[in-house]
Scaffold this motif. Structure first.
Motif, PDB file in Angstrom:
ATOM      1  N   VAL A 122      14.770 -17.599  -1.381  1.00  0.00           N
ATOM      2  CA  VAL A 122      15.062 -16.165  -1.279  1.00  0.00           C
ATOM      3  C   VAL A 122      14.246 -15.362  -2.286  1.00  0.00           C
ATOM      4  N   ARG A 123      14.026 -15.912  -3.478  1.00  0.00           N
ATOM      5  CA  ARG A 123      13.218 -15.208  -4.483  1.00  0.00           C
ATOM      6  C   ARG A 123      11.820 -14.902  -3.964  1.00  0.00           C
ATOM      7  N   GLN A 124      11.188 -15.887  -3.313  1.00  0.00           N
ATOM      8  CA  GLN A 124       9.866 -15.665  -2.734  1.00  0.00           C
ATOM      9  C   GLN A 124       9.918 -14.589  -1.653  1.00  0.00           C
ATOM     10  N   LEU A 125      10.935 -14.649  -0.816  1.00  0.00           N
ATOM     11  CA  LEU A 125      11.088 -13.659   0.246  1.00  0.00           C
ATOM     12  C   LEU A 125      11.208 -12.256  -0.344  1.00  0.00           C
ATOM     13  N   ILE A 126      12.032 -12.109  -1.358  1.00  0.00           N
ATOM     14  CA  ILE A 126      12.211 -10.799  -1.995  1.00  0.00           C
ATOM     15  C   ILE A 126      10.899 -10.318  -2.610  1.00  0.00           C
ATOM     16  N   ASP A 127      10.130 -11.224  -3.203  1.00  0.00           N
ATOM     17  CA  ASP A 127       8.825 -10.845  -3.767  1.00  0.00           C
ATOM     18  C   ASP A 127       7.896 -10.311  -2.688  1.00  0.00           C
ATOM     19  N   TYR A 128       7.831 -10.990  -1.547  1.00  0.00           N
ATOM     20  CA  TYR A 128       7.000 -10.508  -0.432  1.00  0.00           C
ATOM     21  C   TYR A 128       7.469  -9.134   0.044  1.00  0.00           C
ATOM     22  N   ILE A 129       8.769  -8.987   0.200  1.00  0.00           N
ATOM     23  CA  ILE A 129       9.324  -7.715   0.664  1.00  0.00           C
ATOM     24  C   ILE A 129       8.976  -6.600  -0.317  1.00  0.00           C
ATOM     25  N   ASP A 130       9.142  -6.855  -1.615  1.00  0.00           N
ATOM     26  CA  ASP A 130       8.842  -5.846  -2.635  1.00  0.00           C
ATOM     27  C   ASP A 130       7.379  -5.404  -2.578  1.00  0.00           C
ATOM     28  N   LYS A 131       6.469  -6.346  -2.360  1.00  0.00           N
ATOM     29  CA  LYS A 131       5.047  -5.989  -2.251  1.00  0.00           C
ATOM     30  C   LYS A 131       4.814  -5.057  -1.073  1.00  0.00           C
ATOM     31  N   TYR A 132       5.408  -5.371   0.054  1.00  0.00           N
ATOM     32  CA  TYR A 132       5.223  -4.529   1.238  1.00  0.00           C
ATOM     33  C   TYR A 132       5.921  -3.181   1.079  1.00  0.00           C
ATOM     34  N   LYS A 133       7.059  -3.141   0.389  1.00  0.00           N
ATOM     35  CA  LYS A 133       7.733  -1.857   0.145  1.00  0.00           C
ATOM     36  C   LYS A 133       6.858  -0.959  -0.723  1.00  0.00           C
ATOM     37  N   ARG A 134       6.191  -1.540  -1.729  1.00  0.00           N
ATOM     38  CA  ARG A 134       5.304  -0.744  -2.590  1.00  0.00           C
ATOM     39  C   ARG A 134       4.146  -0.169  -1.773  1.00  0.00           C
ATOM     40  N   VAL A 135       3.573  -0.968  -0.894  1.00  0.00           N
ATOM     41  CA  VAL A 135       2.481  -0.492  -0.030  1.00  0.00           C
ATOM     42  C   VAL A 135       2.989   0.647   0.860  1.00  0.00           C
ATOM     43  N   GLU A 136       4.171   0.453   1.425  1.00  0.00           N
ATOM     44  CA  GLU A 136       4.764   1.480   2.286  1.00  0.00           C
ATOM     45  C   GLU A 136       4.997   2.778   1.508  1.00  0.00           C
ATOM     46  N   GLU A 137       5.514   2.668   0.291  1.00  0.00           N
ATOM     47  CA  GLU A 137       5.759   3.849  -0.538  1.00  0.00           C
ATOM     48  C   GLU A 137       4.456   4.549  -0.897  1.00  0.00           C
ATOM     49  N   ASP A 138       3.418   3.756  -1.224  1.00  0.00           N
ATOM     50  CA  ASP A 138       2.106   4.340  -1.533  1.00  0.00           C
ATOM     51  C   ASP A 138       1.549   5.095  -0.332  1.00  0.00           C
ATOM     52  N   GLN A 139       1.703   4.525   0.853  1.00  0.00           N
ATOM     53  CA  GLN A 139       1.218   5.174   2.068  1.00  0.00           C
ATOM     54  C   GLN A 139       1.963   6.483   2.317  1.00  0.00           C
ATOM     55  N   GLN A 140       3.260   6.493   2.084  1.00  0.00           N
ATOM     56  CA  GLN A 140       4.045   7.714   2.265  1.00  0.00           C
ATOM     57  C   GLN A 140       3.626   8.785   1.264  1.00  0.00           C
ATOM     58  N   GLN A 141       3.333   8.374   0.031  1.00  0.00           N
ATOM     59  CA  GLN A 141       2.884   9.340  -0.979  1.00  0.00           C
ATOM     60  C   GLN A 141       1.534   9.923  -0.594  1.00  0.00           C
ATOM     61  N   GLU A 142       0.641   9.099  -0.077  1.00  0.00           N
ATOM     62  CA  GLU A 142      -0.672   9.578   0.359  1.00  0.00           C
ATOM     63  C   GLU A 142      -0.536  10.572   1.502  1.00  0.00           C
ATOM     64  N   LYS A 143       0.360  10.305   2.440  1.00  0.00           N
ATOM     65  CA  LYS A 143       0.595  11.235   3.553  1.00  0.00           C
ATOM     66  C   LYS A 143       1.108  12.570   3.026  1.00  0.00           C
ATOM     67  N   GLY A 144       1.975  12.506   2.020  1.00  0.00           N
ATOM     68  CA  GLY A 144       2.506  13.732   1.413  1.00  0.00           C
ATOM     69  C   GLY A 144       1.434  14.550   0.751  1.00  0.00           C
ATOM     70  N   LYS A 145       0.466  13.879   0.120  1.00  0.00           N
ATOM     71  CA  LYS A 145      -0.650  14.578  -0.541  1.00  0.00           C
ATOM     72  C   LYS A 145      -1.550  15.237   0.491  1.00  0.00           C
ATOM     73  N   GLU A 146      -1.755  14.575   1.639  1.00  0.00           N
ATOM     74  CA  GLU A 146      -2.609  15.127   2.690  1.00  0.00           C
ATOM     75  C   GLU A 146      -2.049  16.443   3.218  1.00  0.00           C
ATOM     76  N   LYS A 147      -0.732  16.538   3.294  1.00  0.00           N
ATOM     77  CA  LYS A 147      -0.093  17.763   3.801  1.00  0.00           C
ATOM     78  C   LYS A 147      -0.239  18.924   2.832  1.00  0.00           C
ATOM     79  N   VAL A 148      -0.334  18.646   1.538  1.00  0.00           N
ATOM     80  CA  VAL A 148      -0.402  19.684   0.518  1.00  0.00           C
ATOM     81  C   VAL A 148      -1.806  20.273   0.437  1.00  0.00           C
ATOM     82  N   ILE A 149      -2.825  19.481   0.705  1.00  0.00           N
ATOM     83  CA  ILE A 149      -4.217  19.946   0.577  1.00  0.00           C
ATOM     84  C   ILE A 149      -4.520  20.956   1.672  1.00  0.00           C
ATOM     85  N   PRO A 150      -5.001  22.180   1.288  1.00  0.00           N
ATOM     86  CA  PRO A 150      -5.284  23.222   2.296  1.00  0.00           C
ATOM     87  C   PRO A 150      -6.560  22.944   3.083  1.00  0.00           C
TER      88      PRO A 150
END
Length: 149
Positions: free
Chosen positions: A121-149
């Motif tokens: 389970v520890r390995q599984l959680i580590d994999y999940i955490d890595k993908y969650k960070r990527v997902e969060e980074d992608q969401q932040q990038e999308k948010g920045k794109e909307k702000v740029i005029p």
């Protein structure tokens, strides 16, 4: 325990006195010599008790979970581990398989888990955490794109 935080061996011995009945049952079920350090003990504890619930759920409830369309991996993961911690008995083997099955077939994490041997389970959680960070980074990038005029 804070007074003795530098003495890791003592911390391992003192920890059980601070556990409630559910956590103590988990602690008592650990195989002899399966934990080699206080760090490993805290990681195993964290892996098993992602959230704290006491109502036991049937296995079928875990098997019925899936990632809803339009929802984030974090949302699915949080729901999954909450329910996992409500299961009775050793469900680690079930977790390794059912989490992946609950992901959409085209999800990157599902594809990654299919190609890799995840043994605990520890390995599984580590994999999940890595993908969650990527997902969060992608969401932040999308948010920045909307702000740029």
């Amino acid at each position: 325990m804070a007074v003795h935080s530098k003495d890791k061996a003592l911390m391992c011995k003192v920890l059980p006195s601070s556990l409630g009945p559910v956590a103590m049952r988990w602690f008592d079920s650990l195989r002899a010599n399966s934990i080699n350090s206080f760090k490993e003990l805290t990681q195993a504890f964290g892996s098993h008790f992602v959230t704290c619930r006491r109502v036991a759920r049937p296995l079928a409830s875990l098997l019925s979970l899936s990632m809803q369309e339009g929802k984030t991996l974090k949302t699915y993961s949080d729901r999954y581990w909450e329910m996992f911690n409500e299961m009775e008995g050793d469900c680690d083997g079930v977790a390794l398989n059912t989490f992946k099955i609950g992901l959409p077939t085209n999800h990157g994490l599902r594809k990654s888990l299919t190609g890799k041997l995840v043994t605990n389970v520890r390995q599984l959680i580590d994999y999940i955490d890595k993908y969650k960070r990527v997902e969060e980074d992608q969401q932040q990038e999308k948010g920045k794109e909307k702000v740029i005029p």
